[in-house]
Design a protein around this motif. Structure first.
Motif, PDB file in Angstrom:
ATOM      1  N   CYS A 142      -1.410  -0.950  -2.191  1.00 50.69           N
ATOM      2  CA  CYS A 142       0.075  -1.561  -2.492  1.00 50.69           C
ATOM      3  C   CYS A 142       0.354  -2.000  -4.358  1.00 50.69           C
ATOM      4  O   CYS A 142       0.064  -2.219  -5.080  1.00 50.69           O
ATOM      5  CB  CYS A 142       0.528  -3.095  -2.632  1.00 50.69           C
ATOM      6  SG  CYS A 142      -0.905  -4.477  -2.957  1.00 50.69           S
ATOM      7  N   CYS A 156       0.355  -7.288  -3.945  1.00 47.37           N
ATOM      8  CA  CYS A 156       0.456  -8.410  -3.219  1.00 47.37           C
ATOM      9  C   CYS A 156      -1.244  -9.702  -4.033  1.00 47.37           C
ATOM     10  O   CYS A 156      -0.749 -10.872  -3.193  1.00 47.37           O
ATOM     11  CB  CYS A 156      -0.678  -7.870  -2.214  1.00 47.37           C
ATOM     12  SG  CYS A 156      -2.434  -8.074  -2.296  1.00 47.37           S
ATOM     13  N   GLU A 206      -5.313  -8.504  -0.717  1.00 47.81           N
ATOM     14  CA  GLU A 206      -6.238  -7.262  -1.285  1.00 47.81           C
ATOM     15  C   GLU A 206      -7.783  -6.029  -0.900  1.00 47.81           C
ATOM     16  O   GLU A 206      -8.053  -6.679  -1.508  1.00 47.81           O
ATOM     17  CB  GLU A 206      -6.849  -7.867  -2.629  1.00 47.81           C
ATOM     18  CG  GLU A 206      -6.987  -7.398  -3.788  1.00 47.81           C
ATOM     19  CD  GLU A 206      -7.418  -7.733  -5.852  1.00 47.81           C
ATOM     20  OE1 GLU A 206      -8.707  -8.724  -5.250  1.00 47.81           O
ATOM     21  OE2 GLU A 206      -6.252  -7.857  -6.111  1.00 47.81           O
ATOM     22  N   VAL A 207      -7.187  -5.902   0.401  1.00 47.80           N
ATOM     23  CA  VAL A 207      -8.642  -5.093   0.522  1.00 47.80           C
ATOM     24  C   VAL A 207      -8.282  -4.100   1.561  1.00 47.80           C
ATOM     25  O   VAL A 207      -9.153  -2.978   1.635  1.00 47.80           O
ATOM     26  CB  VAL A 207      -9.319  -6.059   2.585  1.00 47.80           C
ATOM     27  CG1 VAL A 207     -10.138  -7.006   1.509  1.00 47.80           C
ATOM     28  CG2 VAL A 207      -8.133  -6.698   2.880  1.00 47.80           C
ATOM     29  N   CYS A 208      -6.846  -3.594   1.887  1.00 47.56           N
ATOM     30  CA  CYS A 208      -6.147  -2.797   2.479  1.00 47.56           C
ATOM     31  C   CYS A 208      -6.221  -1.194   1.126  1.00 47.56           C
ATOM     32  O   CYS A 208      -6.049  -0.290   1.312  1.00 47.56           O
ATOM     33  CB  CYS A 208      -4.871  -2.602   2.804  1.00 47.56           C
ATOM     34  SG  CYS A 208      -3.559  -2.967   2.440  1.00 47.56           S
ATOM     35  N   GLY A 209      -6.007  -1.803   0.046  1.00 46.94           N
ATOM     36  CA  GLY A 209      -5.829  -1.038  -1.310  1.00 46.94           C
ATOM     37  C   GLY A 209      -4.923   0.050  -1.368  1.00 46.94           C
ATOM     38  O   GLY A 209      -4.926   0.451  -2.295  1.00 46.94           O
ATOM     39  N   ASN A 230       0.223  -4.114   3.663  1.00 51.31           N
ATOM     40  CA  ASN A 230      -0.278  -4.307   4.449  1.00 51.31           C
ATOM     41  C   ASN A 230      -1.427  -5.254   4.419  1.00 51.31           C
ATOM     42  O   ASN A 230      -0.557  -6.257   5.215  1.00 51.31           O
ATOM     43  CB  ASN A 230      -1.808  -2.793   4.783  1.00 51.31           C
ATOM     44  CG  ASN A 230      -0.885  -2.733   6.852  1.00 51.31           C
ATOM     45  OD1 ASN A 230      -1.432  -4.003   6.621  1.00 51.31           O
ATOM     46  ND2 ASN A 230      -1.108  -1.632   6.776  1.00 51.31           N
ATOM     47  N   CYS A 231      -2.271  -5.385   4.312  1.00 49.66           N
ATOM     48  CA  CYS A 231      -3.474  -6.854   4.874  1.00 49.66           C
ATOM     49  C   CYS A 231      -3.070  -7.665   3.564  1.00 49.66           C
ATOM     50  O   CYS A 231      -3.151  -8.881   4.564  1.00 49.66           O
ATOM     51  CB  CYS A 231      -4.658  -6.506   4.170  1.00 49.66           C
ATOM     52  SG  CYS A 231      -4.840  -5.701   2.409  1.00 49.66           S
ATOM     53  N   LEU A 232      -2.053  -7.575   2.017  1.00 50.33           N
ATOM     54  CA  LEU A 232      -1.739  -9.062   1.697  1.00 50.33           C
ATOM     55  C   LEU A 232      -2.713  -9.819   1.371  1.00 50.33           C
ATOM     56  O   LEU A 232      -2.551 -11.045   0.980  1.00 50.33           O
ATOM     57  CB  LEU A 232      -0.670  -9.406   2.175  1.00 50.33           C
ATOM     58  CG  LEU A 232       0.575  -8.718   3.381  1.00 50.33           C
ATOM     59  CD1 LEU A 232       1.672  -9.993   3.181  1.00 50.33           C
ATOM     60  CD2 LEU A 232       1.400  -8.534   1.636  1.00 50.33           C
ATOM     61  N   MET A 290      -2.311  -4.364  -8.383  1.00 56.02           N
ATOM     62  CA  MET A 290      -2.496  -4.962  -6.811  1.00 56.02           C
ATOM     63  C   MET A 290      -1.294  -5.893  -7.045  1.00 56.02           C
ATOM     64  O   MET A 290      -0.905  -6.498  -6.878  1.00 56.02           O
ATOM     65  CB  MET A 290      -3.684  -5.095  -5.832  1.00 56.02           C
ATOM     66  CG  MET A 290      -4.899  -4.532  -5.636  1.00 56.02           C
ATOM     67  SD  MET A 290      -4.337  -3.044  -5.476  1.00 56.02           S
ATOM     68  CE  MET A 290      -4.113  -2.548  -4.301  1.00 56.02           C
TER      69      MET A 290
HETATM   70  S1  FES Z   1      -1.411  -4.964   0.832  1.00 59.40           S
HETATM   71 FE1  FES Z   1      -3.414  -4.479   0.954  1.00 59.40          FE
HETATM   72  S2  FES Z   1      -4.144  -4.454  -1.224  1.00 59.40           S
HETATM   73 FE2  FES Z   1      -1.765  -5.621  -1.340  1.00 59.40          FE
END
Ligand code: FES
Ligand code: SF4
Lengths: 266, 267
Positions: free
Chosen positions: B87, B99, B82-85, B78-80, B97
């Protein structure tokens, strides 16, 4: 710029939410079972009484460097302790059986992944399991051959040096003893480190690293003492120790004149 | 076009083709119970690509190395940044991760192998069901209990010192990497894993959250609780957000021991 990247999923997720059994690793069973008590007991028994006994055993064996009489005197002293057979079972055999049994259970349930993650802590984790296994296999034969078969040492402390000497003179046995000594000392030293980490005594990163060195040095020292005592049995100094010593010879201890048959080089 | 500009006029380098190609091998399965298989793709290499942008590129033209047309890869992201967790996956054997996994850095002789996390049930391709972490967080009540029908007024003051302790623990992104790399987290032990213990610690230290401390500690004494930790330390090495996980486990372990000792005399 990328906007959204989630992909539609054809299969529905497995039914965790509907209360059906979730596939894969199960969530925490809060308030269930006794594994907490059993696991902490395993941890504690490794330090006292087993670890304490290990130190006593290795330090006692160091008397072998002073010769057969001194060694016999040590064996005699230990076997003269009040309630010694009760002490032996309550503080050595039963805790050992529990620690070994639960330890194997822990080993079987862990899935070592050191091939994928070859990190220091992961190696120590894996080595703790293997050294525990080595120590167990060794202890079974050691207790059987030295305590429960052959000359009964509690009744004949004077025969102790000779009995161990006969064992260690086989090069194979000597190698097995040496490997087991190293494995056991590692298992104990790292066990102490683990105990302090798991019981919240060394919670800080720096404290754990520092204490790691302390345990490493202490373990090495214990191992050196153990290997040195092993050497006493095969060194030229006490070759051909007599099969048994008289109580008088034991009492005289290190001051005793060389018993007959002993090739004395002093 | 060589570069875009930010508001201040600083140049942002754009991804450029390098003229090279690389191979990405992906372990896929169509459904939770389907047999997994590997699909290989050859992609043109551009500067600054990551594993997720590779997936996007495949989605644009899902044709394998041997010319077979296939479906786009299913994955979570989602966030690309490294904050949404969402991937987390295994890239060349290691959980990380996707991304933040730059193709330039992770490729080994021009090949990148991507597999789903091994300890979570696969839903499809690289998308896994990580709800066990959510369940665990619920079981230790990893929250500040505040619900009520009336105004509770302002909360208790949190000192900067408390903030310093809490902030590192609050960075957790629930990626489950600490659980994936843990030798004790498996279907035999059903260990709770480092992330949940760290969150229990975070809320135990919170001036309002600590009303549930005893309950959290009791929960962590249950089967699969904190005692299953074998202190391999993999969690703290692998955590992308650098949480002080071993410290949290050691401290919560101590609290659980003290609670257990108290229980003997007061229960
Ligand atoms: S896409 Fe959100 S942590 Fe990798
Ligand atoms: S503690 Fe670290 S590795 Fe574990 S879920 Fe949180 S961010 Fe991921």
């Amino acid at each position: 710029m990328a906007t959204t990247v989630s992909t539609p999923v054809s299969a529905p997720p497995t039914g965790a939410r509907k209360g059906t059994r979730h596939k894969g690793v199960q969530p925490l069973r809060a308030g269930q079972g006794h594994s907490f008590l059993l696991r902490r007991l395993h941890s504690l028994t490794g330090i006292v009484p087993i670890g304490a006994f290990l130190i006593e055993h290795i330090v006692s064996n160091f008397e072998a460097l002073k010769g057969p009489a001194a060694y016999a005197a040590q064996v005699k002293f230990l076997n003269a302790l009040p309630f010694v057979r009760v002490l032996e079972w309550a503080f050595i055999f039963l805790p050992l059986i529990y620690h070994a049994g639960y330890g194997m259970y822990i080993w079987l349930r862990g899935k070592s992944n050191v091939i994928y993650y070859p990190w220091a802590g992961n190696w120590l984790y894996t080595a703790q399991r293997w050294t525990g296994g080595i120590a167990l296999a060794y202890i079974i034969q050691h207790v059987w051959r030295q305590r429960f078969s052959g000359v009964n040492l509690p009744d004949h402390p004077g025969a102790a040096f000779h009995k161990v000497q006969m064992e260690l003179l086989h090069p194979w046995m000597f190698a097995i003893y040496a490997i087991a000594m190293i494995a056991t000392c590692y298992h104990f030293a790292y066990g102490v480190w683990l105990f302090c980490a798991k019981w919240g005594i060394t919670s800080g990163e720096r404290a754990r690293r520092g204490f790691g060195w302390v345990c490493g040095v202490a373990g090495l020292l214990l191992c050196t003492i153990g290997l040195a005592s092993m050497w006493a049995f095969v060194s030229p100094k006490y070759r051909n120790a007599p099969a048994d010593l008289t109580p008088a010879q034991i009492t005289e201890g290190t001051q005793a004149p060389a018993p007959i048959g002993q090739a004395h080089t002093r | 076009m060589q570069a875009a500009e930010t508001l201040t006029g600083a140049a942002i380098p754009l991804s450029k083709p390098t003229g090279k190609t690389y191979r990405i091998e992906i372990k896929r399965q169509a459904s939770p119970d389907a047999e997994p298989h590997w699909d290989k793709f050859d992609l043109p290499q551009r500067t600054g690509m990551n594993v997720i942008s590779a997936m996007m590129e495949i989605a644009g033209n899902p044709v394998t190395t041997d010319g077979r047309a296939t479906t786009p890869i299913a994955y979570d992201a989602n966030c690309l940044e490294e904050v949404c967790g969402s991937c987390a996956m295994r890239i060349n054997g290691k959980a990380r991760m996707a991304c933040s996994a730059l193709i330039d850095k992770v490729q080994e002789n021009g090949v990148v192998r991507v597999e789903p996390l091994s300890k979570m049930p696969v839903i499809r391709d690289l998308s896994v069901d990580r709800s066990v972490l959510f369940e665990n967080l619920k079981r230790v009540q990893a929250w500040v209990p505040l619900d009520g029908s009336y105004d509770l007024g302002s909360g208790p003051r949190i000192t900067p010192q408390q903030q310093e302790e809490a902030y590192p623990l609050s960075r957790c992104i629930s990626c489950t990497i600490c659980m994936e790399v843990c030798p004790q987290f498996n279907e035999e032990t059903n260990f709770v894993g480092a992330a949940t213990i760290a969150q229990a610690k975070l809320f135990n230290e919170h001036p309002t959250g600590k009303v549930l401390k005893t309950e959290r500690l009791h929960a962590l004494m249950g089967d699969g609780g904190i005692h299953e930790c074998g202190f391999s330390g993999n969690c703290v090495t692998a955590c992308p957000k650098m949480l002080p996980l071993t410290r949290a486990i050691s401290e919560v372990s101590r609290d659980v021991m003290i609670q257990a000792a108290k229980d003997i005399f007061t229960r």
